[in-house]
Design an enzyme around this catalytic site. Structure first.
Site, mmCIF file in Angstrom:
data_model
loop_
_atom_site.group_PDB
_atom_site.id
_atom_site.type_symbol
_atom_site.label_atom_id
_atom_site.label_comp_id
_atom_site.label_asym_id
_atom_site.label_seq_id
_atom_site.Cartn_x
_atom_site.Cartn_y
_atom_site.Cartn_z
ATOM 1 N N SER A 26 0.857 -1.200 0.000
ATOM 2 C CA SER A 26 0.000 0.000 0.000
ATOM 3 C C SER A 26 0.886 1.241 0.000
ATOM 4 C CB SER A 26 -0.860 0.017 1.264
ATOM 5 O OG SER A 26 -1.479 1.272 1.414
ATOM 6 N N TYR A 28 -1.328 -1.020 10.705
ATOM 7 C CA TYR A 28 -1.598 -1.478 9.331
ATOM 8 C C TYR A 28 -0.499 -0.953 8.393
ATOM 9 C CZ TYR A 28 -3.734 -1.266 4.647
ATOM 10 O OH TYR A 28 -3.965 -1.359 3.290
ATOM 11 N N LYS A 46 2.365 -2.954 6.039
ATOM 12 C CA LYS A 46 2.525 -2.777 4.588
ATOM 13 C C LYS A 46 3.975 -2.411 4.241
ATOM 14 C CE LYS A 46 -1.610 -3.839 3.189
ATOM 15 N NZ LYS A 46 -1.828 -4.952 2.258
HETATM 16 P P1 NAP Z 1 -12.110 -5.068 -0.331
HETATM 17 O O1 NAP Z 1 -12.658 -4.533 -1.603
HETATM 18 O O2 NAP Z 1 -12.780 -4.691 0.929
HETATM 19 O O3 NAP Z 1 -12.063 -6.661 -0.467
HETATM 20 C C1 NAP Z 1 -11.559 -7.404 0.558
HETATM 21 C C2 NAP Z 1 -11.565 -8.886 0.160
HETATM 22 O O4 NAP Z 1 -10.818 -9.566 1.139
HETATM 23 C C3 NAP Z 1 -12.946 -9.508 0.154
HETATM 24 O O5 NAP Z 1 -12.992 -10.427 -0.914
HETATM 25 C C4 NAP Z 1 -13.003 -10.240 1.503
HETATM 26 O O6 NAP Z 1 -13.966 -11.269 1.407
HETATM 27 C C5 NAP Z 1 -11.545 -10.707 1.614
HETATM 28 N N1 NAP Z 1 -10.973 -10.966 2.938
HETATM 29 C C6 NAP Z 1 -10.988 -10.156 4.019
HETATM 30 N N2 NAP Z 1 -10.283 -10.718 5.020
HETATM 31 C C7 NAP Z 1 -9.805 -11.902 4.564
HETATM 32 C C8 NAP Z 1 -9.011 -12.937 5.119
HETATM 33 N N3 NAP Z 1 -8.570 -12.894 6.367
HETATM 34 N N4 NAP Z 1 -8.707 -14.008 4.341
HETATM 35 C C9 NAP Z 1 -9.149 -14.093 3.081
HETATM 36 N N5 NAP Z 1 -9.896 -13.147 2.496
HETATM 37 C C10 NAP Z 1 -10.222 -12.057 3.222
HETATM 38 O O7 NAP Z 1 -10.556 -4.688 -0.138
HETATM 39 P P2 NAP Z 1 -9.489 -4.063 -1.147
HETATM 40 O O8 NAP Z 1 -9.527 -2.595 -1.030
HETATM 41 O O9 NAP Z 1 -9.633 -4.684 -2.483
HETATM 42 O O10 NAP Z 1 -8.129 -4.510 -0.469
HETATM 43 C C11 NAP Z 1 -7.348 -5.575 -0.970
HETATM 44 C C12 NAP Z 1 -5.891 -5.327 -0.666
HETATM 45 O O11 NAP Z 1 -5.490 -4.067 -1.182
HETATM 46 C C13 NAP Z 1 -5.519 -5.302 0.818
HETATM 47 O O12 NAP Z 1 -4.274 -5.917 0.985
HETATM 48 C C14 NAP Z 1 -5.377 -3.814 1.117
HETATM 49 O O13 NAP Z 1 -4.502 -3.572 2.198
HETATM 50 C C15 NAP Z 1 -4.789 -3.346 -0.194
HETATM 51 N N6 NAP Z 1 -4.921 -1.902 -0.438
HETATM 52 C C16 NAP Z 1 -6.162 -1.351 -0.615
HETATM 53 C C17 NAP Z 1 -6.238 0.030 -0.858
HETATM 54 C C18 NAP Z 1 -7.544 0.718 -1.089
HETATM 55 O O14 NAP Z 1 -7.548 1.969 -1.133
HETATM 56 N N7 NAP Z 1 -8.649 0.008 -1.242
HETATM 57 C C19 NAP Z 1 -5.076 0.800 -0.891
HETATM 58 C C20 NAP Z 1 -3.857 0.196 -0.709
HETATM 59 C C21 NAP Z 1 -3.793 -1.165 -0.486
HETATM 60 P P3 NAP Z 1 -14.601 -12.019 2.703
HETATM 61 O O15 NAP Z 1 -15.271 -10.960 3.516
HETATM 62 O O16 NAP Z 1 -15.544 -13.032 2.110
HETATM 63 O O17 NAP Z 1 -13.433 -12.659 3.403
#
Ligand code: NAP
Length: 273
Positions: A164, A177, A181
């Site tokens: 991130s 968090y 990262k």
């Molecule tokens: P999201 O749209 O909320 O999706 C999260 C996904 O993770 C869902 O499919 C959820 O499904 C699954 N999940 C949650 N906890 C889990 C676990 N312990 N084991 C397996 N699956 C799990 O999230 P996102 O924004 O795409 O984030 C994905 C990644 O991108 C993360 O690593 C996050 O730190 C990183 N990231 C996101 C952003 C941002 O702005 N969105 C920025 C930088 C980095 P279930 O509820 O069915 O488990």
């Protein structure tokens, strides 16, 4: 005239080559964790559209079923299962399933992360740190360790870790968090030289602010969004597809000389450690 130009484009060798390169991952098997929504889902879609058989997973069966059906509608070869990456048995089951049902593993996208805490870092507890480090960092390492022998059997592979922008500059209220990262940037560099000997590349993607459920507290707050926009040169929030495409590139032959690298996909947010 326009029709003639269109026809030329469709039938030209350049266009055919592009179509072929779009299927550059055919025959590959890709595990993408936390792939039923957001960035993980977009990564599965991008890999699947390039011909990979994708294995999607997350904690909830209902979410897995929905993701599998959406990907099948896109003509993507997909297998789904539940897997909480923080659970050793569930990680083992995921890997076993990929090997038994799909014949091996070529790609791992370690995308799962949790953030159970918002506040001043000094108020974060032992439990918060354990949970964040277990799921975000340790599970990434342990899953990578589990897939390596299977990638070696296929003559190599590609691992992509999702970090991130917060790994470069800790976000206010998200201290533990953010630190997890940053650790992933180090993990990428620690793994890459060792795994290069097995023809396995290890790279990382550091997304900026991407419009998903995970970041909704940020983008649903107008004041916070306006503040963020000041740091984003391309004046919009990122989409999951912005990240999915970058992940697919890193897994492709086009990236065959890239390892140990982190690509920041932030719309221009300055990222410096
Ligand atoms: P999201 O749209 O909320 O999706 C999260 C996904 O993770 C869902 O499919 C959820 O499904 C699954 N999940 C949650 N906890 C889990 C676990 N312990 N084991 C397996 N699956 C799990 O999230 P996102 O924004 O795409 O984030 C994905 C990644 O991108 C993360 O690593 C996050 O730190 C990183 N990231 C996101 C952003 C941002 O702005 N969105 C920025 C930088 C980095 P279930 O509820 O069915 O488990």
């Amino acid at each position: 005239m326009l029709r003639a130009v269109t026809k030329t484009l469709i039938t030209s060798p350049i266009s055919a080559a592009r179509t072929m390169s779009h299927c550059s991952l055919s025959g590959k098997v890709a595990i993408v964790t936390a792939s039923t929504d957001g960035i993980g889902f977009a990564a599965a879609q991008a890999l699947g559209k390039r011909g990979a058989h994708v294995i999607v997973s997350s904690r909830r069966q209902g979410n897995v079923d929905k993701a599998v059906s959406l990907l099948r509608n896109d003509n993507i070869e997909v297998t789904g299962t539940t897997c909480n990456v923080g659970n050793t048995e569930e990680r083992e089951r995921l890997v076993k399933m990929a090997v038994e049902q799909c014949g091996g593993i070529d790609i791992l996208v370690s995308n799962a992360a949790v953030n159970p805490f918002f506040g001043n870092i000094l108020e974060s507890t032992d439990e918060v740190w354990s949970k964040i480090l277990d799921v975000n960092v340790k599970a990434t390492f342990l899953l990578t360790k589990q897939v390596v022998p299977h990638m070696e059997k296929r003559g190599g592979g590609s691992v992509v870790i999702v970090s991130s922008v917060a790994g470069y500059q800790p976000m206010q209220g998200l201290g533990p968090y953010s630190v997890s990262k940053t650790a992933l940037l180090g993990l990428t560099q620690a793994l890459a030289p060792e795994l290069a000997q097995s023809n396995i590349r290890v790279n990382c993607v550091a997304p900026g602010i991407i419009k998903t459920r995970f970041s909704s507290a940020l983008w649903q707050n107008e004041e916070a969004t306006n503040e963020l926009m000041k740091r984003i040169s391309i004046k919009r929030l990122g989409t999951p597809e912005d990240i999915g495409g970058t992940i697919a590139f890193l897994c492709s032959e086009d990236a065959s000389y890239i390892t140990g690298e982190t690509i920041t996909v932030t719309g221009g947010i300055n990222c410096r450690l």
